[in-house]
Scaffold this motif. Structure first.
Motif, PDB file in Angstrom:
ATOM      1  N   ASP A 154      29.247 -23.337  25.495  1.00 57.72           N
ATOM      2  CA  ASP A 154      29.164 -24.333  26.562  1.00 57.72           C
ATOM      3  C   ASP A 154      27.709 -24.455  26.997  1.00 57.72           C
ATOM      4  OD1 ASP A 154      31.878 -24.307  26.317  1.00 57.72           O
ATOM      5  OD2 ASP A 154      32.290 -23.451  28.294  1.00 57.72           O
ATOM      6  N   VAL A 155      27.325 -25.653  27.471  1.00 58.73           N
ATOM      7  CA  VAL A 155      25.963 -25.871  27.936  1.00 58.73           C
ATOM      8  C   VAL A 155      26.000 -26.728  29.196  1.00 58.73           C
ATOM      9  CG1 VAL A 155      25.608 -27.972  26.568  1.00 58.73           C
ATOM     10  CG2 VAL A 155      23.639 -26.572  27.221  1.00 58.73           C
ATOM     11  N   ILE A 156      25.036 -26.519  30.091  1.00 61.47           N
ATOM     12  CA  ILE A 156      24.945 -27.293  31.330  1.00 61.47           C
ATOM     13  C   ILE A 156      23.716 -28.197  31.266  1.00 61.47           C
ATOM     14  CG2 ILE A 156      24.612 -27.206  33.830  1.00 61.47           C
ATOM     15  CD1 ILE A 156      26.127 -24.555  33.828  1.00 61.47           C
ATOM     16  N   LEU A 157      23.929 -29.498  31.442  1.00 57.06           N
ATOM     17  CA  LEU A 157      22.866 -30.490  31.483  1.00 57.06           C
ATOM     18  C   LEU A 157      22.643 -30.870  32.949  1.00 57.06           C
ATOM     19  CD1 LEU A 157      24.090 -32.749  28.529  1.00 57.06           C
ATOM     20  CD2 LEU A 157      22.637 -30.718  28.440  1.00 57.06           C
ATOM     21  N   SER A 158      21.452 -30.616  33.472  1.00 58.11           N
ATOM     22  CA  SER A 158      21.193 -30.744  34.909  1.00 58.11           C
ATOM     23  C   SER A 158      20.922 -32.182  35.338  1.00 58.11           C
ATOM     24  CB  SER A 158      20.000 -29.868  35.308  1.00 58.11           C
ATOM     25  OG  SER A 158      20.281 -28.509  35.084  1.00 58.11           O
ATOM     26  N   CYS A 159      21.459 -32.548  36.502  1.00 61.47           N
ATOM     27  CA  CYS A 159      21.192 -33.851  37.124  1.00 61.47           C
ATOM     28  C   CYS A 159      21.384 -33.709  38.626  1.00 61.47           C
ATOM     29  CB  CYS A 159      22.122 -34.923  36.567  1.00 61.47           C
ATOM     30  SG  CYS A 159      21.854 -36.574  37.297  1.00 61.47           S
ATOM     31  N   SER A 160      20.280 -33.811  39.376  1.00 65.19           N
ATOM     32  CA  SER A 160      20.316 -33.670  40.830  1.00 65.19           C
ATOM     33  C   SER A 160      19.898 -34.990  41.475  1.00 65.19           C
ATOM     34  CB  SER A 160      19.371 -32.543  41.272  1.00 65.19           C
ATOM     35  OG  SER A 160      19.366 -32.396  42.665  1.00 65.19           O
ATOM     36  N   VAL A 161      20.636 -35.414  42.500  1.00 63.55           N
ATOM     37  CA  VAL A 161      20.404 -36.719  43.127  1.00 63.55           C
ATOM     38  C   VAL A 161      20.071 -36.548  44.602  1.00 63.55           C
ATOM     39  CG1 VAL A 161      21.373 -38.999  43.594  1.00 63.55           C
ATOM     40  CG2 VAL A 161      22.046 -37.761  41.519  1.00 63.55           C
ATOM     41  N   ASP A 162      18.959 -37.172  45.019  1.00 64.85           N
ATOM     42  CA  ASP A 162      18.568 -37.221  46.426  1.00 64.85           C
ATOM     43  C   ASP A 162      18.504 -38.688  46.821  1.00 64.85           C
ATOM     44  OD1 ASP A 162      17.582 -36.810  48.962  1.00 64.85           O
ATOM     45  OD2 ASP A 162      15.536 -36.369  48.316  1.00 64.85           O
ATOM     46  N   ARG A 196      35.028 -38.533  21.575  1.00 63.45           N
ATOM     47  CA  ARG A 196      34.249 -37.395  21.088  1.00 63.45           C
ATOM     48  C   ARG A 196      34.043 -36.343  22.182  1.00 63.45           C
ATOM     49  NH1 ARG A 196      28.176 -38.526  19.281  1.00 63.45           N
ATOM     50  NH2 ARG A 196      29.247 -39.986  17.868  1.00 63.45           N
ATOM     51  N   TYR A 197      34.040 -36.801  23.454  1.00 63.03           N
ATOM     52  CA  TYR A 197      33.748 -35.886  24.569  1.00 63.03           C
ATOM     53  C   TYR A 197      34.938 -35.658  25.492  1.00 63.03           C
ATOM     54  CZ  TYR A 197      29.004 -36.735  23.016  1.00 63.03           C
ATOM     55  OH  TYR A 197      27.875 -36.829  22.252  1.00 63.03           O
ATOM     56  N   ARG A 198      36.023 -36.366  25.243  1.00 60.89           N
ATOM     57  CA  ARG A 198      37.186 -36.247  26.124  1.00 60.89           C
ATOM     58  C   ARG A 198      37.715 -34.804  26.103  1.00 60.89           C
ATOM     59  NH1 ARG A 198      40.643 -41.232  25.276  1.00 60.89           N
ATOM     60  NH2 ARG A 198      38.687 -42.103  26.066  1.00 60.89           N
ATOM     61  N   GLY A 199      37.844 -34.238  27.296  1.00 62.80           N
ATOM     62  CA  GLY A 199      38.314 -32.863  27.423  1.00 62.80           C
ATOM     63  C   GLY A 199      37.220 -31.820  27.289  1.00 62.80           C
ATOM     64  N   ARG A 200      36.006 -32.261  26.912  1.00 60.02           N
ATOM     65  CA  ARG A 200      34.900 -31.308  26.755  1.00 60.02           C
ATOM     66  C   ARG A 200      33.815 -31.478  27.813  1.00 60.02           C
ATOM     67  NH1 ARG A 200      31.528 -30.837  22.461  1.00 60.02           N
ATOM     68  NH2 ARG A 200      31.600 -33.045  21.863  1.00 60.02           N
ATOM     69  N   ALA A 201      33.849 -32.585  28.594  1.00 63.93           N
ATOM     70  CA  ALA A 201      32.807 -32.869  29.582  1.00 63.93           C
ATOM     71  C   ALA A 201      33.397 -32.814  30.987  1.00 63.93           C
ATOM     72  CB  ALA A 201      32.198 -34.242  29.320  1.00 63.93           C
ATOM     73  N   GLU A 202      32.674 -32.173  31.910  1.00 63.47           N
ATOM     74  CA  GLU A 202      33.165 -32.079  33.282  1.00 63.47           C
ATOM     75  C   GLU A 202      32.002 -31.915  34.260  1.00 63.47           C
ATOM     76  OE1 GLU A 202      35.769 -28.720  33.102  1.00 63.47           O
ATOM     77  OE2 GLU A 202      34.159 -27.261  33.461  1.00 63.47           O
ATOM     78  N   PHE A 203      32.207 -32.443  35.476  1.00 68.29           N
ATOM     79  CA  PHE A 203      31.285 -32.196  36.571  1.00 68.29           C
ATOM     80  C   PHE A 203      31.679 -30.896  37.271  1.00 68.29           C
ATOM     81  CE2 PHE A 203      30.968 -36.972  36.487  1.00 68.29           C
ATOM     82  CZ  PHE A 203      29.624 -37.034  36.176  1.00 68.29           C
ATOM     83  N   PHE A 204      30.905 -30.542  38.298  1.00 72.76           N
ATOM     84  CA  PHE A 204      31.239 -29.420  39.166  1.00 72.76           C
ATOM     85  C   PHE A 204      31.700 -30.021  40.499  1.00 72.76           C
ATOM     86  CE2 PHE A 204      28.253 -27.919  36.068  1.00 72.76           C
ATOM     87  CZ  PHE A 204      28.690 -26.638  35.749  1.00 72.76           C
ATOM     88  N   GLY A 211      24.967 -33.637  45.929  1.00 73.90           N
ATOM     89  CA  GLY A 211      24.129 -34.427  45.044  1.00 73.90           C
ATOM     90  C   GLY A 211      23.935 -33.806  43.677  1.00 73.90           C
ATOM     91  N   ASN A 212      24.752 -32.799  43.359  1.00 72.18           N
ATOM     92  CA  ASN A 212      24.655 -32.140  42.056  1.00 72.18           C
ATOM     93  C   ASN A 212      25.652 -32.782  41.090  1.00 72.18           C
ATOM     94  OD1 ASN A 212      24.531 -30.471  39.854  1.00 72.18           O
ATOM     95  ND2 ASN A 212      24.837 -28.566  40.973  1.00 72.18           N
ATOM     96  N   PHE A 213      25.118 -33.554  40.148  1.00 73.64           N
ATOM     97  CA  PHE A 213      25.947 -34.216  39.141  1.00 73.64           C
ATOM     98  C   PHE A 213      25.665 -33.654  37.747  1.00 73.64           C
ATOM     99  CE2 PHE A 213      26.166 -37.163  42.648  1.00 73.64           C
ATOM    100  CZ  PHE A 213      27.480 -37.616  42.607  1.00 73.64           C
ATOM    101  N   LYS A 225      23.862 -32.960  19.268  1.00 69.08           N
ATOM    102  CA  LYS A 225      22.404 -32.853  19.369  1.00 69.08           C
ATOM    103  C   LYS A 225      21.792 -34.217  19.678  1.00 69.08           C
ATOM    104  CE  LYS A 225      18.314 -31.250  16.864  1.00 69.08           C
ATOM    105  NZ  LYS A 225      17.811 -30.620  15.608  1.00 69.08           N
ATOM    106  N   GLY A 226      20.856 -34.240  20.644  1.00 70.37           N
ATOM    107  CA  GLY A 226      20.173 -35.487  20.995  1.00 70.37           C
ATOM    108  C   GLY A 226      19.958 -35.620  22.487  1.00 70.37           C
ATOM    109  N   ASP A 227      19.557 -36.820  22.918  1.00 69.75           N
ATOM    110  CA  ASP A 227      19.274 -37.100  24.328  1.00 69.75           C
ATOM    111  C   ASP A 227      20.547 -37.470  25.079  1.00 69.75           C
ATOM    112  OD1 ASP A 227      16.504 -36.684  24.439  1.00 69.75           O
ATOM    113  OD2 ASP A 227      16.115 -38.634  23.542  1.00 69.75           O
ATOM    114  N   PHE A 228      20.665 -36.917  26.291  1.00 71.33           N
ATOM    115  CA  PHE A 228      21.732 -37.281  27.226  1.00 71.33           C
ATOM    116  C   PHE A 228      21.068 -37.820  28.491  1.00 71.33           C
ATOM    117  CE2 PHE A 228      23.823 -34.494  24.335  1.00 71.33           C
ATOM    118  CZ  PHE A 228      25.166 -34.821  24.352  1.00 71.33           C
ATOM    119  N   MET A 229      21.544 -38.983  28.957  1.00 72.05           N
ATOM    120  CA  MET A 229      20.952 -39.618  30.138  1.00 72.05           C
ATOM    121  C   MET A 229      21.937 -39.623  31.296  1.00 72.05           C
ATOM    122  SD  MET A 229      19.337 -43.455  30.606  1.00 72.05           S
ATOM    123  CE  MET A 229      18.016 -43.098  29.447  1.00 72.05           C
ATOM    124  N   CYS A 230      21.450 -39.208  32.470  1.00 71.89           N
ATOM    125  CA  CYS A 230      22.231 -39.266  33.709  1.00 71.89           C
ATOM    126  C   CYS A 230      21.735 -40.475  34.509  1.00 71.89           C
ATOM    127  CB  CYS A 230      22.037 -37.970  34.501  1.00 71.89           C
ATOM    128  SG  CYS A 230      22.853 -37.953  36.119  1.00 71.89           S
TER     129      CYS A 230
END
Length: 281
Positions: A154-162, A196-204, A211-213, A225-230
């Motif tokens: 599992d891996v966490i991709l960070s995205c914080s919103v202010d 491809r991502y159904r059941g494998r992707a989730e927020f907290f 503001g933590n997405f 593998k590659g770029d993910f955009m929030c």
């Protein structure tokens, strides 16, 4: 950006020529607050119907709440007295002779929010108009641009919103514009995920109100593998951050299993050699 405000001036000039209310100071543009993001520029409109000789003219822009002088045109010259507006507040010099005294304010800060008054004085009459600046904020940030994960981990991709505005939508996408997971109107939409991502992707969920997405991607695959955009959207603004998922090598578990297999093979080979030697002896 400067050219875009030139076209605003052209529209303002047309509006004033078509007006018939006989005002000294005429205001065109939005009647409500001027919504501005931090660091951007804003145009505060102020015009007179009939241009007057510059030597008969005095124009003041002040903060209505504090009477702070933002910008002054007097004796044919532009002057700014307040240090916090120095080099940020400007008239458009070529427009003054045409009766246009709109204020162009750059690099907007939170302290710039408030009401501004444009006062115009001639030898025969005076008039004024006001404009309200509302400063809005949307900052989207991630962690390190590149993160690593082993296959199957599992891996966490960070995205914080202010944001000063209500968040309407957050969507994680791949560099192929495939939706990984979406949050909209206060709800997480797992059905929005590509198969491809159904059941494998989730927020907290417990972190969203902060503001933590950040996105948890489970059981990483080679094709991930590659770029993910929030991408984050409010009613007024949009912003995004990008995270690169790379180095999809073997996971620690896989490495340990491989090592155990190698050790077991070596032990088996050693034992086989030992048995052969013993049988010969």
């Amino acid at each position: 950006m400067f050219r875009s405000f030139y076209f605003i001036y052209r529209r303002m000039k047309t509006d004033l020529q078509g007006s018939s209310d006989g005002c000294l100071v005429c205001r065109s543009g939005p009647s409500g607050p001027l919504q501005v993001q931090l660091g951007d520029s804003v145009l505060l409109p102020c015009s007179i119907r009939t241009p007057v000789p510059l030597e008969e003219l005095e124009v003041e822009w002040r903060r209505s709440d504090s009477e702070t002088l933002v910008l002054l045109f007097q004796d044919g010259e532009e002057r700014g007295e307040e240090p916090k507006f120095r080099n940020r507040a400007h008239f458009f010099t070529e427009e003054i002779s045409r009766g246009n005294f709109s204020l162009f304010l750059t690099d907007v800060t939170p302290a710039d929010a408030g009401t501004y008054r444009c006062s115009v004085h001639t030898e025969k009459e005076s008039g004024d108009t006001t404009a309200l600046i509302s400063v809005v904020r949307l900052v989207v940030s991630g962690g390190a641009r590149a993160v690593s994960a082993g296959l199957g981990e599992d891996v966490i991709l960070s995205c914080s919103v202010d944001s000063s505005e209500q968040i309407e939508e957050v969507v994680w996408k791949t560099d192929q514009d495939i939706i990984v997971l979406q949050y909209k109107d206060g709800e997480v939409l797992p059905d929005s995920s590509h198969e491809r991502y159904r059941g494998r992707a989730e927020f907290f969920p417990a972190e969203i109100h902060k503001g933590n997405f950040s996105l948890r991607l489970k059981e990483v695959r080679t094709e991930d593998k590659g770029d993910f955009m929030c991408e984050v959207h409010t009613s007024l603004l949009s912003a995004s951050t990008t995270v690169l998922l790379e180095d999809l090598g073997l996971s620690l578990l896989h490495v340990l299993i491989l090592l155990l297999c190698i050790i077991a093979a070596l032990l088996a080979l050693s034992l086989s050699s030992f048995m052969c030697l013993k049988m010969r002896g």
